[in-house]
Scaffold this active site. Structure first.
Site, PDB file in Angstrom:
ATOM      1  N   ARG A 101      -7.783  -4.335  -4.988  1.00 58.78           N
ATOM      2  CA  ARG A 101      -6.600  -3.492  -5.224  1.00 58.78           C
ATOM      3  C   ARG A 101      -5.361  -4.355  -5.377  1.00 58.78           C
ATOM      4  O   ARG A 101      -4.508  -4.091  -6.196  1.00 58.78           O
ATOM      5  CB  ARG A 101      -6.417  -2.494  -4.091  1.00 58.78           C
ATOM      6  CG  ARG A 101      -5.384  -1.440  -4.449  1.00 58.78           C
ATOM      7  CD  ARG A 101      -5.346  -0.307  -3.445  1.00 58.78           C
ATOM      8  NE  ARG A 101      -4.841  -0.753  -2.164  1.00 58.78           N
ATOM      9  CZ  ARG A 101      -4.733   0.043  -1.096  1.00 58.78           C
ATOM     10  NH1 ARG A 101      -5.119   1.304  -1.165  1.00 58.78           N
ATOM     11  NH2 ARG A 101      -4.274  -0.412   0.040  1.00 58.78           N
TER      12      ARG A 101
ATOM     13  N   ASP B 285      -4.360   4.459  -5.595  1.00 58.25           N
ATOM     14  CA  ASP B 285      -4.539   5.850  -5.190  1.00 58.25           C
ATOM     15  C   ASP B 285      -3.689   6.800  -6.017  1.00 58.25           C
ATOM     16  O   ASP B 285      -2.622   7.255  -5.596  1.00 58.25           O
ATOM     17  CB  ASP B 285      -4.237   5.996  -3.701  1.00 58.25           C
ATOM     18  CG  ASP B 285      -5.173   5.124  -2.878  1.00 58.25           C
ATOM     19  OD1 ASP B 285      -6.183   4.678  -3.444  1.00 58.25           O
ATOM     20  OD2 ASP B 285      -4.893   4.895  -1.700  1.00 58.25           O
TER      21      ASP B 285
ATOM     22  N   ASP C 266       0.867  -1.181   0.000  1.00 55.72           N
ATOM     23  CA  ASP C 266       0.000   0.000   0.000  1.00 55.72           C
ATOM     24  C   ASP C 266       0.901   1.228   0.000  1.00 55.72           C
ATOM     25  O   ASP C 266       1.353   1.664   1.035  1.00 55.72           O
ATOM     26  CB  ASP C 266      -0.876  -0.039   1.262  1.00 55.72           C
ATOM     27  CG  ASP C 266      -1.787   1.177   1.356  1.00 55.72           C
ATOM     28  OD1 ASP C 266      -1.773   2.014   0.434  1.00 55.72           O
ATOM     29  OD2 ASP C 266      -2.515   1.279   2.362  1.00 55.72           O
TER      30      ASP C 266
ATOM     31  N   ASP D 291     -17.638   3.975   0.460  1.00 56.78           N
ATOM     32  CA  ASP D 291     -16.311   3.701   1.021  1.00 56.78           C
ATOM     33  C   ASP D 291     -16.452   3.448   2.533  1.00 56.78           C
ATOM     34  O   ASP D 291     -17.572   3.427   3.067  1.00 56.78           O
ATOM     35  CB  ASP D 291     -15.398   4.905   0.700  1.00 56.78           C
ATOM     36  CG  ASP D 291     -13.938   4.510   0.609  1.00 56.78           C
ATOM     37  OD1 ASP D 291     -13.511   3.646   1.378  1.00 56.78           O
ATOM     38  OD2 ASP D 291     -13.215   5.089  -0.222  1.00 56.78           O
TER      39      ASP D 291
ATOM     40  N   ASP E  41     -10.656  -3.846  -0.641  1.00 53.09           N
ATOM     41  CA  ASP E  41      -9.517  -2.921  -0.678  1.00 53.09           C
ATOM     42  C   ASP E  41      -8.507  -3.348   0.388  1.00 53.09           C
ATOM     43  O   ASP E  41      -8.771  -4.263   1.172  1.00 53.09           O
ATOM     44  CB  ASP E  41     -10.068  -1.510  -0.367  1.00 53.09           C
ATOM     45  CG  ASP E  41      -9.082  -0.417  -0.723  1.00 53.09           C
ATOM     46  OD1 ASP E  41      -8.041  -0.717  -1.334  1.00 53.09           O
ATOM     47  OD2 ASP E  41      -9.371   0.751  -0.399  1.00 53.09           O
TER      48      ASP E  41
ATOM     49  N   HIS F 263     -13.530   8.411  -8.669  1.00 53.68           N
ATOM     50  CA  HIS F 263     -13.332   8.245  -7.229  1.00 53.68           C
ATOM     51  C   HIS F 263     -12.535   9.440  -6.722  1.00 53.68           C
ATOM     52  O   HIS F 263     -11.797  10.060  -7.473  1.00 53.68           O
ATOM     53  CB  HIS F 263     -12.587   6.936  -6.970  1.00 53.68           C
ATOM     54  CG  HIS F 263     -12.428   6.592  -5.523  1.00 53.68           C
ATOM     55  ND1 HIS F 263     -13.407   6.848  -4.585  1.00 53.68           N
ATOM     56  CD2 HIS F 263     -11.414   5.991  -4.850  1.00 53.68           C
ATOM     57  CE1 HIS F 263     -12.983   6.427  -3.401  1.00 53.68           C
ATOM     58  NE2 HIS F 263     -11.771   5.912  -3.527  1.00 53.68           N
TER      59      HIS F 263
END
Lengths: 921, 555
Positions: A579, A595, A258, A406, A519, A653
């Site tokens: 993801r 992201d 991440d 979300d 996610d 998003h």
């Protein structure tokens, strides 16, 4: 996801934490900080200590096995070469007598790969030659090397550089202190350079300690591709489509992480890892699947890669003054596991993709709604917010299919719960969305809040469903909910348990129209090493996290997929967005590029990123429209919609700290530009659906680099600002600010390209400038194709179910075209029982036919054929007659525009699912 | 485009309908006013004139006209409009893409005529009667409210006018007062100047002695500090090796900053200025100043650094100071629930600058404080000295003169302040008839799950957490922000406190007519951009035709 500052507690001792844009590189390892990568890079070419013991050869039905020895430390290995059904090979190398079993990757493959008979055709004292159909492998004994041929063409060589490395498991020996001046009495046990590395038995990274109880265990191998210019694939990286030489940089890293505000143009690890590489040149295309789930680094060198030394050597070679450029080389090294490589011998891109898909699986036909437009934000705050966004679409007459929630919809980030104050009537909200044909996607992450009374936590604690730390206790990390533990999806009991949480009985507020976003499944651990789980954590079966890290996200979505399937008694196709990805994730989910940022460079990067992911077998890819972090200006915003409309997964998003940006959040002109882009998406939805069906059948990518369709066109090898959808459309979106024109490369020496806005011929082969006013999305239909469209734009794809179709025909230089249409109910698995219609169309100037591909299959569609548009018609027909079973024989009206060479056939009005024939007189 | 129509073989869809109450034949989806444009006896020409088609191609479920005018009653054209009469309720034009899409849009059900089952099951039914009745009732209620509100508004406007007149006359008086006060101030200033000159001359001889006394005191205080540090050093130096090491500090609970029950290595290291151990000298100069606030705090003797007299080292070394500050913040964060931590982190970072509106006033106060400090200091340092009688008299005279001057100055500033306030208020735009003026000086609250919001019109907007904590300013009065035609429908409050790593907060107040002032709802549609819904009679401006605007039926 994403947050400007994660870490309330962790940040305590970081007295000054800078939150300037951009990744904090210090949070992630370099090759030098990863001991096995460091060791592998220190190896010297041409000094391979490995040899085959040819006399140990054992022939099986479809494989051969032979011993391999490291003559330096006399460790023995078993080498197994298997002949695969599609004439490719699989190479496995494992320790002959391991003190501990090595991890063999589970879950990633579709099933046990089908094999063929392997024939040993030649044995000498130096080598063994085997064939698999027209493909051939030559195993050289000393130094050990394998050459693989397709026919007579050498496609790839293994260990040609001598960089095979296999660190066997060993006992940790406390080195006896040798008194000064004395020789050690015992002869030293066989050692290798791993022993000497300070990171061999434990590693520290920042404040994290990795116990490494099993010591060094890396495996590495070099692959050379003498006929290739470029390597592609091995996503996920925010880098160019054609992989760069890594001689002066770190290798490409594959370790699901991440990464907060990731940086562009480098090989740092990102959320997903698919260790599949395609090596491509004018003459040949080959592929390698490196089946290993541990942290992996890939070095690229040679070929036509950029980098001054290589370029100059090519220049020298071409000018006759130097040696030929070195062959393209890819070197994989993983921290643990075994060597298990699938070797795809092509010889062209499609064969490689198809055979790779045979092994790892395809994306099953997604539900139709998921190919529509998705509206997401962190967060739609409450029921009223959802209602007003939904109403906004109606008010502005913009179609959408899915609205997303979300993490904030949950009660305190406890998944499978709702914040009852913000969403007291979630069930009604869901039903109201359904009444307009809309769907909802809600987020479910794999971390579980450690809170007494939260049933998932209590179940997991009492039944031992969590991943364990090295001491055997439930591992605790920090994520959205604060203190969290992580379900161990490697345990089938956990997967079943988790799947059952999705049942409608259990997950109040959801319906069959609610789908799931998985996610944070790298997994993301805010206070873990490199924001993930420590490698010495232990999973089901006793495997270290080190062995299985890159598989975690896959096991997560497997469980979700199973849950969604069971929820509808196996009737409805699930939609999942993930993801983190690995080999095989395509069988369960769509993926997005994580992201990103509201910057033009990120818009540009979305093309090579999704192309790489597509080449690696995951067709359902998209990037957050508008950019997740920061606020896009109006131009970036509408241009992003324009590209988004032509990427497989179309979702807007935004981060919680950004300004609201529903399509109408800017000025009316921007709204109108966004509306046109979204409508374009819906107009071409029948094509998208047909392309996804083709992918399910043949395994080929949907979104393709230009070179993929034109493999011999060298000038296309590094193009990454345009791409193709199937073989039908060429897309060159505007990805820079203030551009009034773009330069589009049109491939194919004989191909013609038609502008889909103007409905006329735009260009033949070559580079041509196209004007790009605000509304222009440069998209071109290739001559020779027929595309199905729906020109009536409804509020959602479901509402257009019975609407009539338009066929859009672009003629090639010979005046011919063909194409296809696939349709079914768009949501169930009935199509697998023959409830579908698949048609092919052929146009030759005198007739046009519609033929059923599978006459056994049928689907009762109410749709009919509204119009046929033919581009590139030189001369108007006299009259057009339609013949079909239901319509009989009828003359059909048409209009012809001689300036545009455009023929529009008016209202054939024949049922779409029927066979018919048109006669042009 | 050259078009050739060949003969038509397609069966024409039923495209004519009978309007329910009036005998006019018109194509489906066409309003009465446009009926004449669709004449079944003639060919149809697209409204934009681009094409003429046989009338059978009107509403034949195929889009011929580029302007969509040939398919008002089907979904065939991309930008067509479908008209539903909705007898009994309001007529409506909807995008023709909503025709036969499975959703009942028109209350008379005319948009769904394909006989297909609708999305929720069943078929559309005519609900215009009920909807119309409900809408009329609602409109009537609104109209009544509007009327009552308008009366209140009239009264508000009248009061505003009165108030304004009062203020104007007060302003005239104040201007006169101002002149007088200015003259008085000048006079007093001259007297003061003279008296101070005499005083200064007389005091020059005493000045030197005072300097010496100051130095002596400074030395004394430094020694005290060192003594204290030394004694702490001995206290912490458990093994008496003349060095303080990390383990020694780790036993002192006072240094457990994050209150997790133990002093970690890092925590201890921080207090040793990142050293493994320190000797006495380093302890005195580097470590104790850093420890002291925490130590004092945990022993209940905490004095915030800012108020501590002469804590010289801390302010000399900005890094130290900053680090200590940050740790203070972290301590604060720690006590919060982790989930909320991101939210609460904003607070310590918040803009210290409190906006501009208060600056002037603060400036004034500062000046006053400064002056009085000066005075006090003077008194204190001289009180211990014995002056001769003449000097003492001059000092007293000067003090008197200063006092009188300040009185005069203050009086003038009071007048000026009031003038400024009145002028500002007279300049302010309180609406067409000044009807919003009555809201100034009042505040209205709204409370939701977490916060109490307060709107003080023409002043500021604030938010206060329900579970305690200070006000956060969400904006100060900025400007009217309604559309051009309806300027007074929205207020903007801008330049609120900055969000952590984000913009300055701002608030848009949407005004609507109500019989009473009421803050009805608060939301935060964008991060740090708030939306307030406020009802007030002041917004009940009745345009003359408003009463007739409410509702009217077609047919």
């Amino acid at each position: 996801m994403r947050k400007l500052c994660y870490i309330p507690v962790v940040a305590i001792w970081i007295a000054i934490f800078s939150v300037v844009g951009g990744v904090d590189r210090n949070n992630f390892k370099t090759c030098d900080q990863s001991s096995f990568c460091r060791r592998y890079r220190a190896m010297k070419k041409g000094e391979s200590p490995y040899q085959l013991l040819l006399n140990t050869l054992k022939e099986g039905e479809s494989d051969l096995q032979v011993s391999l020895i490291n003559i330096k430390n006399v460790v023995h290995f078993n080498l197994k070469l298997t002949a695969l059904e599609n004439f490719d090979f699989r190479l496995e190398i494992d320790e002959a007598q391991p003190i501990k079993q090595r991890y063999r990757v589970d879950y990633a493959l579709k099933g046990e790969p089908a094999t063929r008979k392997l024939v040993v055709t030649e044995r000498t004292s130096e080598s063994i030659t085997v064939t698999n159909g027209h493909n051939k492998a030559v195993l050289h004994a000393s130094p050990f090397k394998i050459d693989l041929y397709n026919g007579k063409t050498l496609m790839m060589s293994l260990n040609a550089q001598g960089l095979l490395k296999f660190e066997h498991y060993r006992q940790k020996t406390e080195k006896p202190a040798v008194p000064e001046g004395e020789e050690a009495v015992e002869p030293p046990a066989p050692v290798d350079e791993a022993e000497a590395d300070i990171g061999a038995w434990e590693e520290n990274y920042k404040s994290h300690h990795d116990a490494k109880p099993h010591g060094p265990s890396a495996v590495g191998l070099d692959f050379s591709f003498p006929n290739a210019d470029y390597a592609y694939g091995i996503p996920e990286h925010a880098d160019s489509l054609a992989l760069k030489a890594t001689t002066a940089t770190d290798p490409y890293r594959l370790y699901n992480l991440d990464v907060f505000e990731y940086e562009l143009n480098n090989g740092m690890a990102l959320y997903g890892s698919i260790p599949f590489l395609i090596a491509h040149g004018v003459e040949a295309t080959a592929g390698v699947l490196w089946l290993n789930a541990a942290e992996t680094w890939v070095d690229i060198e040679g070929g036509a890669h950029k980098g001054s030394n290589v370029v100059s050597s090519i220049v020298n070679f071409v000018s006759g003054s130097g040696t030929p450029p070195p062959p393209l080389e890819a070197r994989f090294v993983s921290e643990s596991g075994m060597i298990d490589a699938f070797l795809f011998l092509g010889p062209n891109p499609e064969t490689v993709s198809k055979n790779y898909a045979e092994i790892s699986g395809v994306t099953p036909l997604p539900p139709l709604f998921s190919l529509g437009y998705h509206q997401c934000r962190w967060n739609y705050n409450d029921e009223d917010d959802v209602k007003s966004v939904d109403a906004g679409f109606d008010q502005h007459d913009i179609p959408y299919d899915v609205i997303w929630l979300d993490i904030e919809y949950t009660e305190g980030k406890k998944y499978f719960t709702w914040d009852k104050i913000k969403f007291p009537h979630a069930d009604d909200m869901m039903k109201n969305l359904s009444l307009k044909g809309h769907h909802m996607v809600v987020i479910i992450d794999p971390h579980i809040k450690r809170e007494g009374g939260y049933y998932v936590h209590e179940d997991a604690t009492s039944n031992g469903l969590y991943v364990k730390n090295k001491d055997g206790n439930d591992y605790e990390g920090w994520c959205w909910p604060g203190s969290s533990s992580y379900l161990d999806f490697f345990n089938p009991v956990v997967r079943d348990y988790y799947a059952s949480k999705y049942s409608l009985d259990n997950f109040w507020g959801t319906t069959l129209d609610t789908h799931i976003w998985n996610d944070m499944n790298e997994p993301s651990v805010f206070n873990g090493p490199e924001v993930t789980m420590p490698k010495d954590c232990v999973h089901y079966g006793g495997w270290e996290h080190r062995d299985v890290h890159n598989l975690y996200g896959l096991t997560h979505i497997m469980s979700t997929f199973d849950g969604l399937l069971k929820r509808s008694q196996g009737k409805l196709r699930p939609f999942i967005l993930t993801r983190s990805v690995f080999i095989g994730s395509q069988r369960y989910a769509a993926v997005w590029t994580g992201d990103n940022m509201a910057e033009w460079e990120h818009l540009q990067a979305s093309i090579p990123m999704c192309l790489s992911i597509s080449l690696a077998g995951m067709p359902f890819c998209g990037a957050d429209i508008g950019g997740f972090f920061k606020n896009p200006d109006s131009e970036l915003f509408y241009r992003w919609y324009q590209i988004g409309a032509f990427l497989p997964f179309m979702r807007a998003h935004s981060h919680i700290d950004t300004k609201r940006r529903e399509p109408w959040a800017y000025d009316p002109e921007t709204t109108s530009l966004v509306r046109s882009a979204v409508r374009r998406r819906y107009e071409y939805l029948p094509l998208w659906y047909t392309l996804f069906r083709h992918h399910e059948v043949d395994g080929l990518p949907i979104m393709r680099p230009i070179w993929y369709n034109y493999p011999k066109d060298k000038s296309a090898f590094t193009i990454e600002d345009e791409f193709m959808l199937g073989k039908e459309l060429l897309v060159h979106p505007v990805t820079k600010s203030g551009l009034t024109e773009v330069s589009v490369y049109f491939p194919g020496e004989k191909d013609l390209w038609y502008d889909i806005d103007e409905l006329e011929l735009f260009s033949g082969h070559g580079t041509k400038t196209v004007q790009t006013p605000k509304e222009k999305i440069p998209v071109y239909q290739r001559g020779g194709t027929i595309i199905p469209k729906k020109m009536r734009i409804r509020r959602s794809s479901a509402l257009a179910k019975d609407d009539p179709y338009t066929l859009q025909i672009a003629l090639n230089a010979d005046g011919l075209a063909s194409g296809s249409l696939y349709l079914d109910d768009g949501e169930t698995y009935e199509y697998q029982k023959g409830q579908y219609v698949s048609l092919v169309y052929h146009y030759d100037g005198t007739t046009m036919v519609s033929q059923l591909v599978d006459k056994e299959a049928s689907f009762a569609s109410k749709s009919w054929l509204e119009r046929i548009i033919v581009m590139g018609v030189r001369k108007a027909p006299g009259r057009i007659v339609l013949k079909s079973q239901s319509v009989g024989e009828q003359e059909i009206e048409f209009a012809f525009n001689p300036n545009k060479h455009l023929l529009v056939i008016r209202k054939p009005a024949v049922p779409i699912a029927e066979e018919w024939k048109l006669f042009f007189h | 485009m050259q078009t050739r129509h060949l003969f038509i073989t397609l069966s024409c869809l039923v495209s004519l309908q009978r309007a329910s109450s009036v005998e006019i034949l018109r194509p489906r989806g066409v309003s009465v006013t446009k009926t004449s444009l669709y004449d079944p006896e003639k060919n149809f020409t697209c409204f934009d004139g681009s094409l003429t088609i046989p009338f059978v191609q009107v509403n034949d479920d195929f889009c011929d006209c580029p302007d969509s005018s040939d398919e008002p009653g089907t979904a065939a054209c991309p930008n067509g409009l479908f008209h539903c009469t909705n007898a009994g309720h309001q007529p409506m034009d909807l995008p023709s893409s909503r025709v036969n899409d499975g959703i009942c849009d028109c209350c008379d059900a005319t948009d769904e005529f394909d006989g297909q089952e609708k999305l929720g099951g069943g078929h559309c039914t005519n609900t215009c009667q009920e909807m119309g009745r409900a809408a009329r009732e609602l409109a009537q209620r609104l109209a009544e409210m509007q009327k009552r509100g308008a009366e209140v508004r009239k009264e508000m406007a009248r009061k505003a006018a009165e108030l304004k007149a009062g203020k104007s006359s007060r302003l005239g008086q104040l201007r006169k007062d101002q002149e007088e006060a200015e003259a008085l101030k000048a006079e007093k200033e001259a007297i003061k100047k003279q008296a101070e000159e005499l005083e200064t001359a007389a005091l020059a001889v005493y000045r030197e002695a005072e300097e010496l006394e100051k130095e002596r005191r400074a030395q004394l205080s430094k020694e005290e500090n060192e003594k204290e540090a030394k004694s702490m050093f001995e206290l912490f130096d458990a093994d008496k090796d003349g060095r303080i090491s990390i383990p020694e500090l780790m036993t002192k609970q006072e240094f457990d900053q994050n209150r997790d029950g133990q002093v970690t290595n890092e925590e201890a290291r921080f207090f040793l200025n990142q050293n493994e151990e320190v000797g006495e000298e380093a302890f005195i100069t580097e470590c104790w100043p850093r420890m002291k606030p925490f130590y004092m705090m945990s022993t209940g003797k905490y004095i915030p650094p800012g108020e501590e007299p002469n804590t010289n080292e801390e302010t000399e070394d900005p890094e130290n100071f900053e680090a200590a500050q940050d740790d203070d913040n972290n301590l604060a964060e720690q006590t919060e629930e982790p989930v909320d931590a991101v939210e609460t982190e904003e607070n310590p970072e918040e803009d210290v600058d409190d906006g501009e509106h208060e600056d002037e006033e603060e400036g004034d106060q500062d000046k006053e404080e400064e002056d009085s400090d000066h005075e006090k200091e003077g008194e204190k340092s001289f009180s211990e000295v014995q002056y001769d009688a003449e000097t003492q008299r001059l000092i007293d005279d000067a003090a008197n003169a200063r006092h009188e001057f300040e009185e005069a100055d203050r009086a003038l500033r009071d007048v000026e302040r009031e003038i400024r306030q009145i002028e500002e208020s007279l300049d302010k735009d309180y609406g067409i008839d000044g009807e919003f003026a009555a809201l100034e000086g009042e505040c209205f609250e709204y409370t939701d799950r977490e916060y109490t919001y307060k709107l003080c019109p023409f002043d500021q907007v604030t938010q206060r957490p329900k579970n305690g904590g200070g006000d956060t300013r969400l904006g100060t009065w900025g400007h009217w922000a309604g559309s051009e035609s309806d300027r007074y429908s929205n207020m903007m409050y801008t330049n609120g406190q900055s969000c952590w790593n984000g913009p300055q907060r701002s608030t848009k107040v949407e005004l609507s007519c109500g019989t009473e002032n009421l803050l009805k709802a608060v939301s935060e549609p964008n991060r740090c951009e708030y939306k307030f819904e406020f009802e007030t009679p002041a917004a009940c401006h009745i345009s003359e035709d408003a009463s007739s605007k409410g509702i009217h039926d077609e047919l």
